[in-house]
Design a protein around this motif. Structure first.
Motif, PDB file in Angstrom:
ATOM      1  N   ALA A   1       0.839  -1.208   0.000  1.00  0.00           N
ATOM      2  CA  ALA A   1       0.000   0.000   0.000  1.00  0.00           C
ATOM      3  C   ALA A   1       0.871   1.254   0.000  1.00  0.00           C
ATOM      4  N   TYR A   2       1.913   1.270   0.834  1.00  0.00           N
ATOM      5  CA  TYR A   2       2.818   2.428   0.849  1.00  0.00           C
ATOM      6  C   TYR A   2       3.488   2.614  -0.508  1.00  0.00           C
ATOM      7  N   LEU A   3       3.924   1.514  -1.119  1.00  0.00           N
ATOM      8  CA  LEU A   3       4.564   1.615  -2.433  1.00  0.00           C
ATOM      9  C   LEU A   3       3.609   2.150  -3.481  1.00  0.00           C
ATOM     10  N   SER A   4       2.358   1.712  -3.433  1.00  0.00           N
ATOM     11  CA  SER A   4       1.377   2.191  -4.404  1.00  0.00           C
ATOM     12  C   SER A   4       1.108   3.676  -4.223  1.00  0.00           C
ATOM     13  N   VAL A   5       1.030   4.111  -2.974  1.00  0.00           N
ATOM     14  CA  VAL A   5       0.850   5.541  -2.709  1.00  0.00           C
ATOM     15  C   VAL A   5       2.048   6.315  -3.245  1.00  0.00           C
ATOM     16  N   THR A   6       3.242   5.764  -3.027  1.00  0.00           N
ATOM     17  CA  THR A   6       4.473   6.438  -3.452  1.00  0.00           C
ATOM     18  C   THR A   6       4.565   6.537  -4.960  1.00  0.00           C
ATOM     19  N   SER A   7       4.512   5.391  -5.614  1.00  0.00           N
ATOM     20  CA  SER A   7       4.820   5.357  -7.039  1.00  0.00           C
ATOM     21  C   SER A   7       3.643   5.731  -7.905  1.00  0.00           C
TER      22      SER A   7
ATOM     23  N   GLN B   1       1.973  12.193  -9.884  1.00  0.00           N
ATOM     24  CA  GLN B   1       1.436  13.554  -9.756  1.00  0.00           C
ATOM     25  C   GLN B   1       2.544  14.609  -9.654  1.00  0.00           C
ATOM     26  N   GLN B   2       3.794  14.163  -9.754  1.00  0.00           N
ATOM     27  CA  GLN B   2       4.978  15.032  -9.662  1.00  0.00           C
ATOM     28  C   GLN B   2       5.078  15.707  -8.293  1.00  0.00           C
ATOM     29  N   ASP B   3       4.571  15.030  -7.287  1.00  0.00           N
ATOM     30  CA  ASP B   3       4.699  15.496  -5.901  1.00  0.00           C
ATOM     31  C   ASP B   3       5.887  14.749  -5.303  1.00  0.00           C
ATOM     32  N   TYR B   4       7.078  15.271  -5.572  1.00  0.00           N
ATOM     33  CA  TYR B   4       8.297  14.543  -5.251  1.00  0.00           C
ATOM     34  C   TYR B   4       8.622  14.542  -3.760  1.00  0.00           C
ATOM     35  N   GLU B   5       8.211  15.583  -3.044  1.00  0.00           N
ATOM     36  CA  GLU B   5       8.425  15.599  -1.587  1.00  0.00           C
ATOM     37  C   GLU B   5       7.639  14.463  -0.932  1.00  0.00           C
ATOM     38  N   ASN B   6       6.374  14.300  -1.321  1.00  0.00           N
ATOM     39  CA  ASN B   6       5.587  13.205  -0.758  1.00  0.00           C
ATOM     40  C   ASN B   6       6.062  11.843  -1.246  1.00  0.00           C
ATOM     41  N   THR B   7       6.621  11.782  -2.448  1.00  0.00           N
ATOM     42  CA  THR B   7       7.198  10.530  -2.930  1.00  0.00           C
ATOM     43  C   THR B   7       8.316  10.094  -1.998  1.00  0.00           C
ATOM     44  N   VAL B   8       9.204  11.024  -1.651  1.00  0.00           N
ATOM     45  CA  VAL B   8      10.304  10.706  -0.725  1.00  0.00           C
ATOM     46  C   VAL B   8       9.743  10.300   0.639  1.00  0.00           C
ATOM     47  N   PHE B   9       8.739  11.052   1.112  1.00  0.00           N
ATOM     48  CA  PHE B   9       8.146  10.776   2.426  1.00  0.00           C
ATOM     49  C   PHE B   9       7.605   9.355   2.490  1.00  0.00           C
ATOM     50  N   TYR B  10       6.819   8.950   1.488  1.00  0.00           N
ATOM     51  CA  TYR B  10       6.229   7.610   1.515  1.00  0.00           C
ATOM     52  C   TYR B  10       7.243   6.525   1.169  1.00  0.00           C
ATOM     53  N   ALA B  11       8.231   6.836   0.363  1.00  0.00           N
ATOM     54  CA  ALA B  11       9.311   5.871   0.124  1.00  0.00           C
ATOM     55  C   ALA B  11      10.041   5.587   1.433  1.00  0.00           C
ATOM     56  N   ASP B  12      10.290   6.632   2.229  1.00  0.00           N
ATOM     57  CA  ASP B  12      10.934   6.433   3.530  1.00  0.00           C
ATOM     58  C   ASP B  12      10.064   5.589   4.459  1.00  0.00           C
TER      59      ASP B  12
ATOM     60  N   ASN C   1      13.909  -2.948   0.118  1.00  0.00           N
ATOM     61  CA  ASN C   1      12.966  -2.841  -0.994  1.00  0.00           C
ATOM     62  C   ASN C   1      13.585  -1.998  -2.105  1.00  0.00           C
ATOM     63  N   PRO C   2      14.025  -2.623  -3.200  1.00  0.00           N
ATOM     64  CA  PRO C   2      14.703  -1.870  -4.260  1.00  0.00           C
ATOM     65  C   PRO C   2      13.795  -0.872  -4.972  1.00  0.00           C
ATOM     66  N   VAL C   3      12.502  -1.185  -5.040  1.00  0.00           N
ATOM     67  CA  VAL C   3      11.558  -0.282  -5.712  1.00  0.00           C
ATOM     68  C   VAL C   3      11.465   1.032  -4.942  1.00  0.00           C
ATOM     69  N   ALA C   4      11.351   0.942  -3.620  1.00  0.00           N
ATOM     70  CA  ALA C   4      11.248   2.154  -2.798  1.00  0.00           C
ATOM     71  C   ALA C   4      12.521   2.979  -2.888  1.00  0.00           C
ATOM     72  N   HIS C   5      13.677   2.319  -2.843  1.00  0.00           N
ATOM     73  CA  HIS C   5      14.954   3.054  -2.976  1.00  0.00           C
ATOM     74  C   HIS C   5      15.019   3.768  -4.326  1.00  0.00           C
ATOM     75  N   THR C   6      14.614   3.082  -5.386  1.00  0.00           N
ATOM     76  CA  THR C   6      14.690   3.670  -6.732  1.00  0.00           C
ATOM     77  C   THR C   6      13.721   4.832  -6.884  1.00  0.00           C
ATOM     78  N   LEU C   7      12.496   4.674  -6.388  1.00  0.00           N
ATOM     79  CA  LEU C   7      11.535   5.781  -6.447  1.00  0.00           C
ATOM     80  C   LEU C   7      12.027   6.990  -5.666  1.00  0.00           C
ATOM     81  N   LYS C   8      12.641   6.714  -4.535  1.00  0.00           N
ATOM     82  CA  LYS C   8      13.218   7.800  -3.735  1.00  0.00           C
ATOM     83  C   LYS C   8      14.317   8.508  -4.537  1.00  0.00           C
ATOM     84  N   GLY C   9      15.142   7.720  -5.212  1.00  0.00           N
ATOM     85  CA  GLY C   9      16.193   8.301  -6.046  1.00  0.00           C
ATOM     86  C   GLY C   9      15.630   9.155  -7.169  1.00  0.00           C
ATOM     87  N   LYS C  10      14.604   8.658  -7.836  1.00  0.00           N
ATOM     88  CA  LYS C  10      13.993   9.410  -8.930  1.00  0.00           C
ATOM     89  C   LYS C  10      13.400  10.729  -8.427  1.00  0.00           C
ATOM     90  N   ALA C  11      12.755  10.669  -7.255  1.00  0.00           N
ATOM     91  CA  ALA C  11      12.176  11.892  -6.688  1.00  0.00           C
ATOM     92  C   ALA C  11      13.267  12.888  -6.322  1.00  0.00           C
TER      93      ALA C  11
END
Length: 199
Positions: free
Chosen positions: A89-95, A101-112, A121-131
């Protein structure tokens, strides 16, 4: 008396099976790409079991496929409320919501938040990197991509994302190494980027 007990047991068993079938019907529709029908089936099931995590998650995914991102987000947040340790659920909210939605601050928040539940979790690390990259925090982005690769050496998107950052940083040789790895792991657009930068 014994016969009454048996009849009640059989009734409850039958009712339970009917509920499960409705959830299974939603799964079948989803697998066939019939997302409207999947949403309808999950919604019917959720009338009987309003906090059924799997059905909420799958309905959220079906909403995403239909482009109804606000409804998907509502389902994912309901899951988080019911099951605060639900990584998916957290990953879906993040990615699928905040990054899209280009809300990169919240992307980092939910990736964390995802990484607090599962630091590997490599997906969360990568999404955090992209943000971070979109926010111009390039050192943090590189660290996140490196973390993704350190936990999963076969995660193509991390190599591809790190390669794109290295191209931006004019580290072409290292970028090409990452692109070659991404291509070997099945990243679909890696070959095109190799042709542009590594020839």
């Amino acid at each position: 008396m014994r016969n009454s007990f048996i009849l009640i047991f059989l009734f409850l068993l039958g009712a339970s099976a009917c509920k499960d079938e409705r959830s299974d019907i939603g799964d079948q529709y989803f697998k066939q790409g019939q997302y409207k029908e999947a949403v309808a089936a999950y919604t019917e099931y959720l009338k009987l079991e309003p906090t059924h995590i799997k059905s909420l998650y799958n309905r959220g995914r079906a909403y995403e496929e239909l482009g109804q991102h606000e409804k998907a987000l509502a389902d994912f947040h309901k899951i988080i409320k019911e099951d605060p340790l639900n990584v998916n659920a957290y990953l879906s909210v993040t990615s699928d919501f905040y990054y899209r939605q280009q809300d990169y601050e919240n992307t980092v928040f939910y990736a964390d938040k995802t990484l607090k539940l599962n630091e590997n979790n490599p997906v969360a690390h990568t999404l955090k990197g992209k943000a971070y990259q979109k926010l111009g925090k390039l050192n943090e982005a590189m660290a996140a991509y490196n973390a993704a690769i350190s936990v999963d050496k076969e995660y193509a998107d991390a190599y591809l994302s790190r390669a794109l950052l290295r191209i931006h940083l004019k580290q072409t040789s290292r970028a090409c190494t990452d692109l070659t790895m991404a291509k070997s792991l099945g990243a679909s657009n890696a070959a095109e980027i190799i042709n542009k930068y590594c020839k």
